[in-house]
Design a protein around this motif. Structure first.
Motif, short mmCIF file in Angstrom:
data_model
loop_
_atom_site.label_atom_id
_atom_site.label_comp_id
_atom_site.label_asym_id
_atom_site.label_seq_id
_atom_site.Cartn_x
_atom_site.Cartn_y
_atom_site.Cartn_z
N UNK A 1 3.45 12.83 13.09
CA UNK A 1 2.42 13.48 12.27
C UNK A 1 1.59 12.48 11.47
N UNK A 2 1.90 11.20 11.60
CA UNK A 2 1.20 10.20 10.78
C UNK A 2 -0.28 10.14 11.12
N UNK A 3 -1.10 9.93 10.11
CA UNK A 3 -2.53 9.72 10.38
C UNK A 3 -2.70 8.30 10.91
N UNK A 4 -3.73 8.06 11.73
CA UNK A 4 -3.85 6.74 12.35
C UNK A 4 -4.11 5.62 11.34
N UNK A 5 -3.64 4.44 11.69
CA UNK A 5 -3.97 3.23 10.92
C UNK A 5 -4.99 2.47 11.75
N UNK A 6 -6.10 2.12 11.14
CA UNK A 6 -7.17 1.44 11.88
C UNK A 6 -7.41 0.05 11.31
N UNK A 7 -7.71 -0.89 12.21
CA UNK A 7 -7.90 -2.28 11.80
C UNK A 7 -9.18 -2.85 12.39
N UNK A 8 -9.81 -3.73 11.64
CA UNK A 8 -10.89 -4.60 12.15
C UNK A 8 -10.49 -6.02 11.78
N UNK A 9 -10.25 -6.87 12.77
CA UNK A 9 -9.65 -8.18 12.52
C UNK A 9 -10.56 -9.31 12.98
N UNK A 10 -10.54 -10.40 12.23
CA UNK A 10 -11.47 -11.50 12.49
C UNK A 10 -10.83 -12.88 12.22
N UNK A 11 -11.44 -13.90 12.83
CA UNK A 11 -11.00 -15.28 12.61
C UNK A 11 -12.20 -16.21 12.77
N UNK A 12 -12.29 -17.25 11.94
CA UNK A 12 -13.26 -18.31 12.14
C UNK A 12 -12.62 -19.64 11.78
N UNK A 13 -11.94 -20.21 12.77
CA UNK A 13 -11.22 -21.47 12.57
C UNK A 13 -12.13 -22.64 12.25
N UNK A 14 -13.43 -22.50 12.51
CA UNK A 14 -14.34 -23.62 12.22
C UNK A 14 -14.38 -23.91 10.72
N UNK B 1 -5.89 3.41 6.14
CA UNK B 1 -4.62 4.13 6.34
C UNK B 1 -4.45 5.18 5.26
N UNK B 2 -3.45 6.01 5.43
CA UNK B 2 -3.15 7.02 4.42
C UNK B 2 -1.71 6.89 3.99
N UNK B 3 -1.45 7.19 2.72
CA UNK B 3 -0.06 7.31 2.28
C UNK B 3 0.08 8.69 1.66
N UNK B 4 1.28 9.25 1.76
CA UNK B 4 1.50 10.58 1.21
C UNK B 4 2.80 10.58 0.40
N UNK B 5 2.66 10.52 -0.92
CA UNK B 5 3.81 10.56 -1.83
C UNK B 5 4.91 9.60 -1.38
N UNK B 6 4.57 8.32 -1.34
CA UNK B 6 5.54 7.33 -0.87
C UNK B 6 6.44 6.87 -2.02
#
Lengths: 76, 359
Positions: B186-199, B346-351
């Motif tokens: 029943x968990x709501x989705x966790x969404x990510x946008x991830x990045x890197x710039x090693x320069x 993300x969502x948390x519910x009464x954690x």
């Protein structure tokens, strides 16, 4: 990109320095109000107004407003 | 099969929920006004710009893993979870127990008394570390076979900053955290946008100590790098101006990209928790995104920049009541050393949120 607009944006970051002080030849590091915080404000202004992200070392290599303007202009 | 092309590293994880958070800090409080009085001038400017009045320093005996393990023991007890239920732990840190060998997460499996049927992994990231760690552990759990897992994120930057370098030492603090996750349909989705710039890696780095530049006797020589900046090659070096420009440009863009990709209305989000870099930088980010002050918590005044621990530490110390009693929609964003950054929704519910521990 106009130097006069750039100078106006540059001057906007200062609180206690008269706008008339700022010219292309102004050596901004010699101004009484210059500080590390002002350097960050200038970097933020360049990011927000021109969408140019300067590196610290590039910024540190400039001394006059004209030099900084040329640096930003070269990245547009 | 047609694979849709995505121009950025987006990830969406279903069936995984955060159940609890805990944090532990060393008991030694360092007041930056005291350090400035002794060594440097300009404390008022420093604190007005960075917002960082205090931070915690660990003693010689306390490692990042100790802070994380203490937090984990407390959270498992508060959750009433059995240790035998934990099937994966991921440890995010740049201050490991040992120099590369062995991985600290293996030691933590044993110290926590977890069963041997346990997946363990170390991740060497700093300011973006909690978001990256969450992406790894939640993806591991999405398959549905690992039901309960712990993400431990902690660092002791006080150990690698030169006490005589005002561009690093007053900014960083030590902390360890744990995030408890559970598989849940029943968990709501966790969404990510991830990045890197090693320069941009030189903006935050430690010069000597790896195999590229092994430690030699000269690595310990303290050299002056400008007023109030005395450090050796074994110490952290930070180009504050480059990091500032990076943070104010990339963090807002990551949050915007995430919200556009998943059609998230930022007005619907209850809490925006950012990596705690410094107040001036974080406020620029908040203003760029036009976020309401009340939705953007800060813990840096009291704990400084705690690297990968900063986001969960802020939630534990500033938002516990809200998290314990309500359903909360979150965006979190970590950015820094690497250069590496990412945003998540993300969502948390009464954690369960444990009281802050001190060690």
């Amino acid at each position: 990109m106009e130097i006069n607009d750039f100078i106006a944006n540059f001057a906007d970051q200062f609180e206690n320095t008269e706008a008339s002080v700022f010219t292309p030849e102004t050596k901004f590091r010699e101004l009484d109000e210059w500080s590390s915080l002002l350097a960050l404000s200038i970097l933020a202004m360049v990011d927000e107004e021109y969408d140019v992200q300067l590196k610290g070392e590039e910024m540190r290599a400039t001394n006059t407003i004209q030099e900084l303007f040329d640096l930003v202009d070269s990245k547009l | 099969m047609i694979l849709s092309f995505k121009p950025m590293a987006f990830i969406e994880v279903k069936n995984v929920a955060i159940r609890g958070l805990a944090a532990c800090v060393p008991s030694t409080v360092v007041c930056n006004s005291d350090i400035y009085d002794k060594k440097w001038s300009g404390y008022d400017n420093f604190v007005n710009t960075t917002g960082i009045a205090k931070h915690r320093n660990s003693s010689k005996e306390i490692c990042s893993s100790d802070l994380c393990v203490a937090a984990a023991e407390k959270l498992l007890s508060d959750l009433s979870w059995e240790k035998s239920e934990i099937e994966a732990i991921v440890f995010v840190s740049q201050t490991h127990d040992f120099y590369n060998v062995p991985a600290t997460s293996c030691l933590i499996q044993d110290r926590l008394g977890l069963k041997k049927e346990c997946y363990t992994l170390d991740i060497a990231l700093g300011c973006s570390g909690w978001v990256y760690g969450m992406s790894v552990i939640s993806t591991l759990m999405a398959g549905g076979t690992i039901k309960k897992a712990l993400l431990l994120a902690g660092d002791t930057p006080s150990k690698f900053c030169s006490p005589d370098d005002k561009s690093t030492y007053p900014l960083f603090g030590d902390a360890g955290t744990v995030t408890a996750l559970e598989c849940c349909e029943a968990a709501s989705p966790i969404r990510y946008a991830m990045y890197t710039d090693g320069s941009g890696y030189k903006a935050i780095n430690i010069g000597a100590g790896g195999y590229r530049n092994p430690v030699t006797q000269s690595s310990f020589e303290i050299k002056n790098h400008g007023e109030g900046r005395d450090r050796a090659e074994i110490h952290l070096e930070m180009d504050g101006e480059s990091v500032f420009v990076f943070g104010i440009s990339k963090a807002p863009k990551a949050v915007k990209a995430l919200s556009e990709q998943y059609s998230i209305n930022l007005d619907d989000i209850d809490l925006f928790t950012f990596h705690q870099a410094n107040l001036f930088m974080n406020e620029k980010i908040r203003n760029k995104l036009k976020l309401d002050e009340a939705k953007v918590p800060y813990s840096l005044q009291e704990y400084g920049n705690t690297s990968c621990a900063s986001i969960p530490l802020t939630l534990v110390t500033r938002c516990a009541k809200q998290l314990k009693n309500q359903k909360v929609k979150h965006i979190a964003c970590g950015f820094g050393v690497g250069l590496s950054w990412g945003a998540m929704n993300f969502e948390t519910d009464s954690i369960v949120v444990s009281d802050l521990l001190e060690l």
